[in-house]
Write an enzyme that holds these catalytic residues in place. Structure first.
Site, mmCIF file in Angstrom:
data_model
loop_
_atom_site.group_PDB
_atom_site.id
_atom_site.type_symbol
_atom_site.label_atom_id
_atom_site.label_comp_id
_atom_site.label_asym_id
_atom_site.label_seq_id
_atom_site.Cartn_x
_atom_site.Cartn_y
_atom_site.Cartn_z
ATOM 1 N N TYR A 49 50.842 -35.611 23.890
ATOM 2 C CA TYR A 49 51.757 -36.164 24.896
ATOM 3 C C TYR A 49 51.520 -35.516 26.257
ATOM 4 O O TYR A 49 51.364 -34.295 26.364
ATOM 5 C CB TYR A 49 53.211 -35.981 24.476
ATOM 6 C CG TYR A 49 53.640 -36.840 23.298
ATOM 7 C CD1 TYR A 49 52.852 -37.887 22.836
ATOM 8 C CD2 TYR A 49 54.843 -36.592 22.643
ATOM 9 C CE1 TYR A 49 53.241 -38.666 21.754
ATOM 10 C CE2 TYR A 49 55.244 -37.371 21.563
ATOM 11 C CZ TYR A 49 54.440 -38.404 21.120
ATOM 12 O OH TYR A 49 54.833 -39.168 20.051
ATOM 13 N N SER A 203 59.419 -46.453 18.683
ATOM 14 C CA SER A 203 59.677 -47.722 19.381
ATOM 15 C C SER A 203 60.735 -48.554 18.662
ATOM 16 O O SER A 203 60.530 -49.730 18.360
ATOM 17 C CB SER A 203 58.375 -48.523 19.526
ATOM 18 O OG SER A 203 58.492 -49.517 20.506
ATOM 19 N N GLY A 206 61.769 -52.031 19.868
ATOM 20 C CA GLY A 206 60.753 -53.079 19.847
ATOM 21 C C GLY A 206 60.474 -53.613 21.238
ATOM 22 O O GLY A 206 60.476 -52.874 22.231
#
Length: 290
Positions: A49, A203, A206
Site C-alpha cells: 500500500y 470493496s 461494490g
C-alpha cells in the site's frame, strides 16, 4: 465458524496513505481514535500500500497515538512484488519463498512499529507457490511470536486446499459485495464454511456508488427505500446485506473519512428482513433469484 478476535467491521488503510487521502500523522491518529470510539479495533494493511510507504506512515502515527497495542489488531499481507523504486523488480510478480515471507513480515513489523501481526495473509495466489515452503515460514513466524494467525486473500477453494495440505488457513479476504456476489454462487463461501475459514471482504460497497449503469440505478432506488425503512445511510444497507450472510463475513471498509467511519458499525444493528435481503440480490442480478 472461527471465534475471531477482529471487529465485525475492519478499517482498511489502503486509502489512508499516498494511494488515497494522503493523511498526515495527526490525521491518521485521529482516524485511529475515531475507529476505536466506534468499536472498530482492527486495521487492515498490505506491504504494497502506498508503494510500500503506508505501513510506515501508519506505524509512526500509531507510535505517537499511545494507543494500547493489546486493544487493537493489525492485519497485513505479503507476496506481491510490485515494480517500484523501493524494490529491484523489473516486472510485477509474486514471491512466496520461505525467506521472503519471513523477511516481508519482519519489514511490516518494523514499519508498523509493533512486535507482532494478529493476522498475516498471502495477498494473491501464485502459480509457483509451494505449500511446504509457505508452511515452513508460517510455522517459524508463529513460533517466534511474530504472527498470531494465518490466512490468504483472493484464493479459490482449490488454491486454499493446496495451502491447507501443509498448514491451516483460518481466513480468506475476497472481493464480495452486492454487485460482486460470485463467491456466493460459485461455492467459495460454502467452501469456507465447510473448512472453518472466516471470510473477509474488500470493496464491500461494490460499484454502487462508483458506476452509473442499469444495475446500480436499480440498486440505488431500492437502497434509498431501505435506507428510510431501517433509518441508516445507504452504504450501511450494503454492509448489513453482507453481514446477514451465514458465512460470517467481515467487511473491510476503506474509508478515510471520520464522518463515514462513525456510521459503519450501525450495520451490525440492522435486522434486515429476509425478503429485503433477497430483493437486493434480485435487483443486482436483474432477474429473480435462481
Amino acid at each position: 465458524m472461527n471465534t475471531t478476535p477482529f471487529s465485525k467491521i475492519i478499517a482498511g488503510t489502503m486509502t489512508w496513505g499516498v494511494w488515497g487521502k494522503d493523511c498526515n500523522t495527526q490525521q491518521m491518529i485521529e482516524l485511529m481514535h475515531c475507529s476505536l470510539e466506534n468499536k472498530i479495533t482492527t486495521f487492515d494493511h498490505a506491504d504494497i500500500y502506498g508503494d510500500y510507504t503506508t505501513e510506515a506512515a501508519f506505524g509512526k502515527a500509531f507510535n505517537e497515538s499511545k494507543i494500547d497495542r493489546s486493544k487493537i489488531q493489525f492485519i497485513s499481507k505479503c507476496g506481491i512484488q510490485m515494480e517500484s523504486g523501493k524494490r529491484n523488480n523489473s516486472v510485477k510478480h509474486y514471491d512466496y519463498s520461505t525467506s521472503y515471507i519471513i523477511w516481508s513480515v519482519e519489514q511490516s513489523l518494523k514499519n508498523l512499529q509493533t512486535d507482532y501481526l494478529d493476522l498475516l495473509l498471502l495477498h494473491r495466489p501464485s502459480p509457483l507457490m509451494r505449500a511446504d515452503e509457505i508452511a515452513e515460514a508460517i510455522t517459524k513466524l508463529k513460533q517466534d511470536g511474530k504472527i498470531k494467525d494465518f490466512g490468504v486473500s483472493n484464493f479459490t477453494p482449490l488454491q486454499t486446499d493446496l495451502i491447507e495440505t501443509q498448514t491451516k488457513v483460518n481466513y480468506n479476504q475476497i472481493s464480495f459485495s452486492i454487485t460482486d456476489f460470485e463467491a456466493m454462487t460459485n461455492g467459495s463461501l460454502d467452501h469456507m464454511q465447510t473448512h472453518n475459514i472466516t471470510p473477509m471482504c474488500w470493496s464491500p460497497l461494490g460499484t454502487v456508488f462508483k458506476e452509473d449503469n442499469d444495475q446500480t440505478q436499480r440498486l440505488k432506488k431500492l437502497i434509498a427505500q431501505f435506507s428510510t425503512k431501517y433509518d441508516v445511510p445507504a452504504d450501511i444497507i450494503l454492509l448489513a446485506w453482507i453481514l446477514e450472510h451465514s458465512a460470517g463475513i467481515l467487511p473491510v471498509c476503506g474509508t478515510a473519512d471520520p464522518a463515514r467511519m462513525a456510521n459503519l458499525m450501525k450495520a451490525t444493528t440492522v435486522d434486515m428482513e429476509l425478503q429485503d435481503w433477497f430483493a437486493l440480490w434480485s435487483e443486482s442480478a436483474g432477474v429473480p433469484v435462481p
